[in-house]
Design a protein around this motif. Structure first.
Motif, short mmCIF file in Angstrom:
data_model
loop_
_atom_site.label_atom_id
_atom_site.label_comp_id
_atom_site.label_asym_id
_atom_site.label_seq_id
_atom_site.Cartn_x
_atom_site.Cartn_y
_atom_site.Cartn_z
N ASP A 192 0.82 -1.22 0.00
CA ASP A 192 0.00 0.00 0.00
C ASP A 192 0.85 1.26 0.00
N SER A 193 0.16 2.38 -0.11
CA SER A 193 0.83 3.66 -0.24
C SER A 193 1.15 4.26 1.13
N GLY A 194 2.24 4.99 1.19
CA GLY A 194 2.59 5.71 2.41
C GLY A 194 1.49 6.66 2.86
N TRP A 195 0.72 7.18 1.88
CA TRP A 195 -0.36 8.12 2.24
C TRP A 195 -1.36 7.50 3.19
N LYS A 196 -1.51 6.17 3.14
CA LYS A 196 -2.50 5.52 4.01
C LYS A 196 -1.92 5.20 5.38
#
Ligand SMILES: Cc1ncc(COP(=O)(O)O)c(C=O)c1O
Length: 299
Positions: free
Chosen positions: A285-289
């Motif tokens: 998953d993305s760091g944003w999450k």
């Protein structure tokens, strides 16, 4: 490129080289963070919902229901909304604040319950089996739904094979185990010389998407199968995951702590098995999450 539905944007994620002198092999990162909700779970989510629709289990008046550590819940909230469903999800205490806001933004009902996903799964099962629940819910049951590994068998694994026909090893983490089970099934059939390496959390470590099976995280049927298929598995602690996550970020590869755990696992696997050539690590998953956890790395 033109697209007509957001579902078409799931999959076909890029492979980006992570440059390192630490090992002889070349490392490519499969950027599952580039799926519509920023995680690998979009693949299984779409497969689970479409299968329920095909089998008449998901008329539009039913509420899509499942338990998750966060990313599957985000995916169901998002695709459920897009497809016109109400959604109810139970997440455990691994849920990051960013994922919580995402789920709420997409209008799903959210309960936080228990430390591991199987606790929420049992609750969903109880609700869905009451006479009222049978009318009300469509329980997707990602921990036992065969469409979960099927999604990776039919999409993720062939994408890696097509982009990198000479791949020598693939590493990923095990949450439900569905993604790596599908990948392992595919390669053990197509090219058994490809080494499959899995990451799990060390005791006392809670990395979303990376079960701590030593501490009693639930062994799904996919993990039972995967244990017979993978070539090696490594336990990663929080410090190792943080160090490797920051290394990835230095090259603009932006994931949560799961990404660091998988990089650490792949490097250990390459060293132990003297792997050469092209290897792949799957970033879930993305760091944003995960910003509320990643901020611990801000100096
Ligand atoms: C960030 C991340 N990576 C990987 C996975 C592993 O997926 P699976 O449940 O298919 O094992 C998950 C699952 O929750 C995840 O959240």
């Amino acid at each position: 490129m033109l697209y007509h539905s957001v579902e078409e944007l799931v999959g076909n994620t890029p492979l980006l080289e992570f440059k390192t002198n630490e090992v002889d092999a070349r490392i490519y990162v499969k950027l599952e963070s580039m799926n519509p909700t920023g995680s690998i779970k979009d693949r299984a989510c779409i497969y689970n919902i479409k299968d329920a629709i095909k089998n008449g289990k998901a008329p539009k008046n039913k509420i899509l229901l499942d338990a998750s550590s966060g990313n599957m819940a985000c995916a169901i909230a998002f695709f459920g909304k897009v497809m016109g469903y109400k959604v109810k999800v139970i997440c455990n205490t691994k849920l990051t604040e960013d994922k919580k806001q995402f789920i709420k933004y997409f209008g799903a009902e959210l309960d936080v319950f228990g430390d591991i996903t199987i606790e929420g799964n049992h609750l969903c099962k109880q609700w869905a089996e009451t006479p009222e629940g049978q009318q009300k819910y469509c329980f997707l049951d990602q921990l036992h739904n065969p469409c979960n590994p099927m999604a990776s068998f039919e999409t993720l694994a062939p994408e890696i094979h097509n982009d990198l026909p000479d791949v020598s090893a693939i590493a990923g983490s095990m949450g439900s185990g569905g993604s790596m089970c599908g990948v392992a099934r595919y390669f053990k059939k197509k090219n058994p010389s490809v080494k499959i390496i899995t990451a799990q959390s060390a005791s006392g470590t809670k990395i979303p998407g990376t079960g701590a099976f030593v501490d009693g995280d639930y062994i799904t049927p996919f993990i039972v199968e995967l244990r017979k298929l993978y070539d090696d598995t490594f336990m990663v602690n929080q410090q190792e995951a943080e160090w490797r996550t920051a290394q990835l970020a230095e090259q603009g590869i932006f994931g949560g702590f799961q990404s660091g755990a998988v990089l650490h696992t792949l490097i250990k696997g390459i060293q132990k098995h003297k792997i050469k050539g092209n290897t792949v690590m799957i970033i879930g998953d993305s760091g944003w999450k995960n910003m509320d956890k990643l901020k611990a790395l801000i100096k």
